[in-house]
Design a protein around this motif. Structure first.
Motif, PDB file in Angstrom:
ATOM      1  N   ARG A 442       0.871  -1.176   0.000  1.00  0.00           N
ATOM      2  CA  ARG A 442       0.000   0.000   0.000  1.00  0.00           C
ATOM      3  C   ARG A 442       0.911   1.231   0.000  1.00  0.00           C
ATOM      4  O   ARG A 442       1.669   1.440   0.940  1.00  0.00           O
ATOM      5  N   ILE A 443       0.818   2.020  -1.073  1.00  0.00           N
ATOM      6  CA  ILE A 443       1.678   3.194  -1.192  1.00  0.00           C
ATOM      7  C   ILE A 443       0.805   4.443  -1.307  1.00  0.00           C
ATOM      8  O   ILE A 443      -0.025   4.547  -2.213  1.00  0.00           O
ATOM      9  N   PRO A 444       0.972   5.402  -0.396  1.00  0.00           N
ATOM     10  CA  PRO A 444       0.168   6.626  -0.455  1.00  0.00           C
ATOM     11  C   PRO A 444       0.703   7.586  -1.511  1.00  0.00           C
ATOM     12  O   PRO A 444       1.896   7.591  -1.822  1.00  0.00           O
ATOM     13  N   PHE A 445      -0.190   8.405  -2.045  1.00  0.00           N
ATOM     14  CA  PHE A 445       0.254   9.450  -2.978  1.00  0.00           C
ATOM     15  C   PHE A 445       0.053  10.829  -2.355  1.00  0.00           C
ATOM     16  O   PHE A 445      -0.320  11.789  -3.021  1.00  0.00           O
ATOM     17  N   THR A 446       0.340  10.898  -1.048  1.00  0.00           N
ATOM     18  CA  THR A 446       0.240  12.179  -0.335  1.00  0.00           C
ATOM     19  C   THR A 446       1.606  12.802  -0.093  1.00  0.00           C
ATOM     20  O   THR A 446       1.708  13.797   0.625  1.00  0.00           O
ATOM     21  N   LEU A 447       2.660  12.200  -0.671  1.00  0.00           N
ATOM     22  CA  LEU A 447       3.987  12.798  -0.538  1.00  0.00           C
ATOM     23  C   LEU A 447       4.024  14.190  -1.149  1.00  0.00           C
ATOM     24  O   LEU A 447       3.246  14.504  -2.064  1.00  0.00           O
ATOM     25  N   HIS A 448       4.963  15.004  -0.675  1.00  0.00           N
ATOM     26  CA  HIS A 448       5.216  16.266  -1.362  1.00  0.00           C
ATOM     27  C   HIS A 448       5.621  15.944  -2.797  1.00  0.00           C
ATOM     28  O   HIS A 448       6.434  15.025  -3.041  1.00  0.00           O
ATOM     29  N   PRO A 449       5.083  16.646  -3.795  1.00  0.00           N
ATOM     30  CA  PRO A 449       5.392  16.320  -5.198  1.00  0.00           C
ATOM     31  C   PRO A 449       6.884  16.237  -5.498  1.00  0.00           C
ATOM     32  O   PRO A 449       7.314  15.433  -6.329  1.00  0.00           O
ATOM     33  N   ASP A 450       7.687  17.060  -4.814  1.00  0.00           N
ATOM     34  CA  ASP A 450       9.129  17.054  -5.074  1.00  0.00           C
ATOM     35  C   ASP A 450       9.794  15.753  -4.638  1.00  0.00           C
ATOM     36  O   ASP A 450      10.905  15.439  -5.092  1.00  0.00           O
ATOM     37  N   HIS A 451       9.131  14.985  -3.751  1.00  0.00           N
ATOM     38  CA  HIS A 451       9.734  13.768  -3.219  1.00  0.00           C
ATOM     39  C   HIS A 451       9.307  12.517  -3.981  1.00  0.00           C
ATOM     40  O   HIS A 451       9.892  11.447  -3.773  1.00  0.00           O
ATOM     41  N   ILE A 452       8.302  12.625  -4.833  1.00  0.00           N
ATOM     42  CA  ILE A 452       7.784  11.439  -5.522  1.00  0.00           C
ATOM     43  C   ILE A 452       8.825  10.804  -6.443  1.00  0.00           C
ATOM     44  O   ILE A 452       9.022   9.574  -6.409  1.00  0.00           O
ATOM     45  N   PRO A 453       9.557  11.570  -7.282  1.00  0.00           N
ATOM     46  CA  PRO A 453      10.556  10.911  -8.146  1.00  0.00           C
ATOM     47  C   PRO A 453      11.620  10.156  -7.360  1.00  0.00           C
ATOM     48  O   PRO A 453      11.994   9.034  -7.735  1.00  0.00           O
TER      49      PRO A 453
END
Length: 475
Positions: A442-453
């Motif tokens: 289960r992976i959330p997509f609530t990270l800060h956008p800059d940290h996703i890559p």
């Protein structure tokens, strides 16, 4: 206490051994220390069987010599007994503590160098921080205790339920310190040790922990890639006679599914006919990615059934604002209100004033969160499909998570391997009430956008190394 988990229950051992590398010393000393602490805390109890050294080595990504040395040292210190053919057990004479649950819920703060993918924490924008500062100017009033919640806040939440098609009075609203307290109050009030509770599987790990802690036996009804099957749910109620159910019919955690109208009507009718007390988790209901409204709540379709609705601001706005609530059916209101009063005489009043200010403009909160989370979801999904094409998932229409199937039967082992790459991950099988294939994350997509890559880069590097060693590939 529940029956101890088997030595082959990889998700349980993955949870119990979480953070074992954080201890000082060589690897075998770190593992020895972690297991010794687990015994002395009561997470491992006298007579409980441990996995074989080879199994532990595969789970943790270390050599068998490392696990053998750790287990031998614990045997020498009197914490374990080891016998050929009978396995390794916690010694009857080992230091004994009150039995302690191994929590499914991730706990502890991540190291600054780590990327935490175990929980979903909405990122506050500068505009939202400014709104909190404005609201704080009105949050410091002297007032008497309000054990059931600030009257104005209860009134506003009741109006919002009524506007959504579920007539509600302020007397039916109970303010809690987050949704987790709402679930805990309900479980500990309505369940007795040995009762059965019926939950979706997989489901929210916090509910699993709370209901286990209440001493209940947990049984599950599967949530597939489509949704829960109301006929199976009805079969489980007839077979197991549960005293409480926990359901997330809208933007389900973790699968992201939403129960469609026909199945929802069938389920609501069953709850009405059986009178089964049911917690309906609404905490993700206000996180859709389209303008199409979700189907009505179960409590809207069965207004006379004993359905308790759980709400919160943690997912919609900020996890640090520990304000949640229960919408209570009249038959259960006196019992839950008394339980809340005895717990704390009422939740934080400054926090309730902040919540009152924010919820007064609920459409704006929903719009802002959707604007932030939709591109993050799409960006994460795109990068995963590009860099990890053998991972499979469906982009959900709402919620906060991707439910990802990995081509391995040992996802729990991968989570330990990924920790060495600065990632905190949660094995999806730990969200199973009954055994799930150990293939999910289960992976959330609530990270800060800059940290996703960077998160995806670490996932891909860890996966490449994990599979290059032949770790757990499916045939």
């Amino acid at each position: 206490m529940p029956t101890p988990p088997s030595p082959t229950d990889a998700p349980h051992w993955a949870a119990l051994l979480r953070g074992w590398r954080d201890h000082p010393g060589p690897l075998h000393t770190r593992l020895h220390t972690h297991l010794q602490h687990a015994i002395e805390r009561g997470e491992l109890t006298p007579g409980q069987r441990l996995p074989a050294a080879r199994t532990l080595a595969a789970l943790l990504g270390v050599s068998r010599a490392t696990t053998v040395t750790a287990l031998d040292d614990l045997t020498a210190s009197g914490h374990l007994t080891r016998h050929v053919g009978r396995g390794t057990h916690v010694a009857p004479t080992a230091p004994r503590a009150q039995p302690l649950l191994t929590l499914r819920t991730p706990v502890g703060a991540a190291h600054p160098s780590e990327i935490d993918l175990t929980i979903a924490v909405p990122v506050l924008t500068d505009q939202q921080r400014a709104r909190l500062r404005d609201a704080a100017a009105h949050a410091h009033y002297d007032s008497p205790y309000h054990p059931h919640g600030l009257p104005d806040l209860r009134d506003l939440i009741a109006q919002q339920y009524t506007h959504a098609g579920l007539p509600t009075t302020p007397d039916q609203i109970l303010i809690t310190s987050g949704a987790q307290q709402a679930i805990a109050l309900t479980a500990h009030t309505l369940l007795r040790r040995g009762d059965t509770a019926l939950l979706e599987t997989p489901t929210y790990f916090g509910a699993i922990d709370v209901i286990r802690a209440a001493g209940a036996h947990l049984t599950g009804t599967p949530v597939t890639a489509q949704h829960l099957d109301p006929h199976h749910f009805a079969h489980q109620t007839r077979t197991h006679h549960p005293r409480l159910a926990f359901l997330t019919p809208t933007h389900h955690n973790p699968t992201g599914t939403t129960l469609p109208h026909p199945a929802r009507h069938h389920l609501a009718a069953h709850l009405h006919d059986t009178g089964l007390p049911t917690l309906e988790d609404d905490t993700l209901l206000d996180l859709p990615f389209t303008d199409t409204p979700p189907p009505p709540r179960l409590s809207t379709l069965a207004p006379h059934a004993p359905i308790l609705n759980v709400g919160s601001l943690s997912k919609l706005y900020w996890a640090g604002l520990r304000i949640g609530w229960l919408r209570l059916p009249p038959t259960l209101a006196p019992t839950l209100k008394q339980a809340k009063t005895l717990t704390d005489f009422g939740s934080s009043q400054p926090a309730q004033h902040l919540a009152l200010h924010l919820l007064a403009d609920l459409p704006t909160l929903i719009s802002e969160r959707r604007a932030a989370i939709t591109p993050a979801r799409d960006h994460l999904a795109h990068l995963l499909r590009t860099h990890l094409p053998d991972w499979t998932f469906t982009t959900p229409p709402g919620g906060q998570f991707l439910w990802i199937q990995l081509p391995t039967p040992t996802a729990s082992a991968y989570t330990h391997h990924a920790h060495r790459h600065g990632l905190r991950l949660y094995p999806g099988a730990s969200m199973g009430v009954t055994p799930l294939p150990d293939q999910y994350l289960r992976i959330p997509f609530t990270l800060h956008p800059d940290h996703i890559p960077e998160a995806v880069n670490r996932l891909a590097r860890a996966w490449a190394e994990f599979t290059s060693r032949g770790s757990g590939r499916l045939a």
